[in-house]
Scaffold this motif. Structure first.
Motif, PDB file in Angstrom:
ATOM      1  N   LEU A 160      22.253 -16.421  -2.718  1.00 11.95           N
ATOM      2  CA  LEU A 160      21.291 -15.346  -2.965  1.00 11.95           C
ATOM      3  C   LEU A 160      21.980 -14.005  -3.183  1.00 11.95           C
ATOM      4  N   ARG A 161      23.206 -13.876  -2.718  1.00 13.93           N
ATOM      5  CA  ARG A 161      23.915 -12.598  -2.839  1.00 13.93           C
ATOM      6  C   ARG A 161      24.774 -12.516  -4.099  1.00 13.93           C
ATOM      7  N   THR A 162      24.738 -13.577  -4.916  1.00 11.13           N
ATOM      8  CA  THR A 162      25.424 -13.552  -6.206  1.00 11.13           C
ATOM      9  C   THR A 162      24.524 -12.878  -7.245  1.00 11.13           C
ATOM     10  N   PRO A 163      25.059 -12.511  -8.403  1.00 13.21           N
ATOM     11  CA  PRO A 163      24.201 -11.954  -9.462  1.00 13.21           C
ATOM     12  C   PRO A 163      23.067 -12.903  -9.851  1.00 13.21           C
ATOM     13  N   GLU A 164      23.343 -14.208  -9.884  1.00  9.48           N
ATOM     14  CA  GLU A 164      22.294 -15.180 -10.198  1.00  9.48           C
ATOM     15  C   GLU A 164      21.219 -15.175  -9.108  1.00  9.48           C
ATOM     16  N   GLY A 165      21.682 -15.110  -7.880  1.00 13.25           N
ATOM     17  CA  GLY A 165      20.733 -15.075  -6.770  1.00 13.25           C
ATOM     18  C   GLY A 165      19.906 -13.805  -6.766  1.00 13.25           C
ATOM     19  N   SER A 166      20.542 -12.680  -7.086  1.00 11.74           N
ATOM     20  CA  SER A 166      19.816 -11.418  -7.145  1.00 11.74           C
ATOM     21  C   SER A 166      18.729 -11.458  -8.213  1.00 11.74           C
TER      22      SER A 166
ATOM     23  N   LEU B 157       3.366 -23.421  -5.586  1.00  9.16           N
ATOM     24  CA  LEU B 157       3.823 -24.454  -6.509  1.00  9.16           C
ATOM     25  C   LEU B 157       3.998 -23.885  -7.919  1.00  9.16           C
ATOM     26  N   THR B 158       3.048 -23.045  -8.318  1.00 13.08           N
ATOM     27  CA  THR B 158       3.146 -22.408  -9.631  1.00 13.08           C
ATOM     28  C   THR B 158       4.381 -21.503  -9.693  1.00 13.08           C
ATOM     29  N   ALA B 159       4.640 -20.759  -8.608  1.00 12.81           N
ATOM     30  CA  ALA B 159       5.799 -19.867  -8.565  1.00 12.81           C
ATOM     31  C   ALA B 159       7.096 -20.660  -8.657  1.00 12.81           C
ATOM     32  N   ALA B 160       7.172 -21.753  -7.901  1.00 11.57           N
ATOM     33  CA  ALA B 160       8.380 -22.584  -7.934  1.00 11.57           C
ATOM     34  C   ALA B 160       8.612 -23.158  -9.323  1.00 11.57           C
ATOM     35  N   SER B 161       7.536 -23.599  -9.960  1.00 15.49           N
ATOM     36  CA  SER B 161       7.645 -24.147 -11.319  1.00 15.49           C
ATOM     37  C   SER B 161       8.112 -23.083 -12.302  1.00 15.49           C
ATOM     38  N   ALA B 162       7.618 -21.863 -12.129  1.00 20.02           N
ATOM     39  CA  ALA B 162       7.997 -20.781 -13.032  1.00 20.02           C
ATOM     40  C   ALA B 162       9.480 -20.453 -12.906  1.00 20.02           C
ATOM     41  N   LEU B 163       9.999 -20.442 -11.671  1.00 18.57           N
ATOM     42  CA  LEU B 163      11.422 -20.153 -11.499  1.00 18.57           C
ATOM     43  C   LEU B 163      12.297 -21.259 -12.076  1.00 18.57           C
ATOM     44  N   ARG B 164      11.881 -22.490 -11.830  1.00 18.53           N
ATOM     45  CA  ARG B 164      12.670 -23.606 -12.370  1.00 18.53           C
ATOM     46  C   ARG B 164      12.626 -23.606 -13.898  1.00 18.53           C
ATOM     47  N   ALA B 165      11.465 -23.264 -14.450  1.00 20.00           N
ATOM     48  CA  ALA B 165      11.352 -23.200 -15.914  1.00 20.00           C
ATOM     49  C   ALA B 165      12.244 -22.105 -16.494  1.00 20.00           C
ATOM     50  N   ALA B 166      12.531 -21.078 -15.671  1.00 17.75           N
ATOM     51  CA  ALA B 166      13.402 -19.995 -16.114  1.00 17.75           C
ATOM     52  C   ALA B 166      14.873 -20.344 -15.920  1.00 17.75           C
ATOM     53  N   GLY B 167      15.135 -21.584 -15.461  1.00 14.82           N
ATOM     54  CA  GLY B 167      16.512 -22.034 -15.317  1.00 14.82           C
ATOM     55  C   GLY B 167      17.112 -21.835 -13.944  1.00 14.82           C
ATOM     56  N   VAL B 168      16.307 -21.437 -12.950  1.00 11.70           N
ATOM     57  CA  VAL B 168      16.820 -21.256 -11.589  1.00 11.70           C
ATOM     58  C   VAL B 168      16.899 -22.625 -10.910  1.00 11.70           C
ATOM     59  N   PRO B 169      18.050 -22.998 -10.361  1.00  7.28           N
ATOM     60  CA  PRO B 169      18.163 -24.289  -9.677  1.00  7.28           C
ATOM     61  C   PRO B 169      17.140 -24.408  -8.548  1.00  7.28           C
ATOM     62  N   PRO B 170      16.618 -25.620  -8.305  1.00  8.12           N
ATOM     63  CA  PRO B 170      15.554 -25.796  -7.307  1.00  8.12           C
ATOM     64  C   PRO B 170      15.882 -25.226  -5.925  1.00  8.12           C
TER      65      PRO B 170
ATOM     66  N   LEU C 272      18.018 -22.863  -5.079  1.00  6.41           N
ATOM     67  CA  LEU C 272      18.049 -21.408  -5.138  1.00  6.41           C
ATOM     68  C   LEU C 272      16.645 -20.835  -5.306  1.00  6.41           C
ATOM     69  N   ALA C 273      15.818 -21.510  -6.097  1.00  7.59           N
ATOM     70  CA  ALA C 273      14.442 -21.050  -6.297  1.00  7.59           C
ATOM     71  C   ALA C 273      13.670 -21.065  -4.981  1.00  7.59           C
ATOM     72  N   ALA C 274      13.837 -22.156  -4.203  1.00  2.77           N
ATOM     73  CA  ALA C 274      13.130 -22.262  -2.919  1.00  2.77           C
ATOM     74  C   ALA C 274      13.570 -21.156  -1.970  1.00  2.77           C
ATOM     75  N   ALA C 275      14.882 -20.903  -1.914  1.00  8.41           N
ATOM     76  CA  ALA C 275      15.389 -19.856  -1.023  1.00  8.41           C
ATOM     77  C   ALA C 275      14.896 -18.484  -1.460  1.00  8.41           C
ATOM     78  N   ALA C 276      14.884 -18.235  -2.759  1.00  5.51           N
ATOM     79  CA  ALA C 276      14.433 -16.937  -3.267  1.00  5.51           C
ATOM     80  C   ALA C 276      12.957 -16.708  -2.988  1.00  5.51           C
TER      81      ALA C 276
END
Length: 393
Positions: A9-15, A30-43, A45-49
């Motif tokens: 989370l403290r990397t540029p990708e995590g930020s 669920l919609t939020a998680a799907s949106a992050l994954r669709a944007a290319g965020v690994p699952p 990392l998406a859950a933690a964010a």
């Protein structure tokens, strides 16, 4: 959350993931998680964010705008001190001449950050590795890493001779389950260690649960109860050179108001009068109702019930005031008839010393009408009583 997830989370990708997650807060998870994954965020990392975004949103009430850059855990957020309270405590420590402070069990760093903002050099100790890492990250985010450093370790092993003062907020939730611990002897660090700090360090402050038994207050310590906007949030023990009075109630309503006293004075008892005062919970827990009674020229109508009564209304930050129109021996039938006669359709229900459940009473009253009233369920001279009135603005 583990150390690897925090590091991610403290990397540029995590930020970037945290920024995106913040924009999705409040919607369907669920919609939020799907949106992050669709944007290319690994699952992972998406859950933690998303978890951090949710916690940061909840933390705004405690930390204000600073919450947006903090790293949090659910138990840590629950126990963390509100910024307004932490800042005042830090100011009091600074005024007492404290320049170096050990925060033993620093958690996410709320109190340590406040002390650092006040110019105090803080050495934090935290047993949980993830929480310790988050506290260090929070110090860096606040630009205070030079004044607040954290080590992961046993708080009981810290050399307190290195510092001017000690602050300790022992963990009051069970590891693993997160359940509240009500017995101080089960705190971490242990209660004997916590109370023994005052014998080793002349300036010691201990944050405790507001339900602390007065019998556990160390001899000579100042016990302070704190409320914010009417909610009782914590208690603190000021020991050694920091103790100023036996008992203190600190009430935050836009600004701080403080009522002090011995905590062992009894208020006078007299018949119920026209104005009823419902003392702030910090005043009640600090056993300062008698001191408030003196300020208001008021008395109790029952020696065991903390409602005060007076002939005149007096504006005070320490209590709500109601003008009482009726004092009745409790009778559901009589009360229902009186409210119907006055076309009362909305009531607030206060209670002290009554076994009645407000929700059930509200249903039993079968209210209908366009008027509002306040009902107080209590005892007067030992008898179950209902008082009817209106708030004094």
């Amino acid at each position: 959350m583990d150390l690897d997830q925090l590091a991610a989370l403290r990397t540029p990708e995590g930020s970037a993931a945290l920024t995106a997650a913040a924009e999705l807060t409040g919607g369907d998870p669920l919609t939020a998680a799907s949106a992050l994954r669709a944007a290319g965020v690994p699952p992972t990392l998406a859950a933690a964010a998303l978890t951090q975004a949710e916690l940061r949103h909840r933390a705004v009430g405690k930390f204000g705008a600073a919450a947006a850059g903090m790293f949090l855990t659910r138990p840590g957020l629950e126990q963390a001190t509100r910024r307004v309270v932490a800042d005042r405590r830090a100011a009091r420590l600074s005024a007492a001449g404290v320049r170096t402070l050990a925060d033993l069990g620093c958690g996410l760093g709320a109190d340590a950050l406040a002390a650092a903002r006040a110019g105090i050099r803080v050495y934090g100790v935290e047993a949980d590795p993830v929480t310790a890492a988050m506290a260090a990250a929070n110090a860096a985010a606040a630009g205070l890493a030079d004044l607040f450093t954290v080590e992961c370790g046993d708080a009981t092993a810290f050399d307190v001779s290195r510092v001017d003062a000690v602050f300790c907020d022992p963990a009051r939730r069970a590891t693993g389950t997160g359940r509240r611990i009500f017995d101080p002897r089960a705190y971490s660090p242990p209660w004997d260690f916590v109370t023994g700090l005052a014998e080793r360090v002349p300036r010691t402050v201990v944050k405790v649960a507001p339900g602390l038994d007065h019998a556990l207050i160390p001899a000579g310590a100042e016990a302070e109860w704190v409320s914010v906007d009417g909610d009782l949030v914590e208690a603190a023990l000021w020991c050694g050179e920091l103790a100023e009075v036996p008992r203190r109630a600190s009430v935050y309503r836009r600004e701080i108001h403080q009522l002090t006293g011995s905590g062992d004075t009894e208020a006078p008892v007299a018949p119920a009068r026209r104005y009823l005062y419902d003392p702030d919970p910090a005043v009640v827990r600090a056993h300062l109702v008698a001191e408030l009674a003196t300020e208001l020229d008021a008395s109790l109508a029952d020696p065991s019930i903390a409602y005060l009564y007076a002939d005149q209304p007096t504006r005070t930050p320490y209590a709500r005031c109601l003008e009482i129109t009726d004092v009745l021996p409790f009778s559901l039938k009589r009360l229902r008839a009186l409210l119907r006669e006055r076309r009362v359709g909305r009531v607030e229900i206060l209670k002290r010393g009554s076994a009645l459940t407000p929700e059930q009473l509200r249903r039993d009253l079968r209210l209908a009408g366009d008027q509002a009233a306040s009902l107080v369920l209590t005892r007067v001279a030992g008898a179950p009583t209902v008082l009817i009135g209106q708030p004094v603005v």
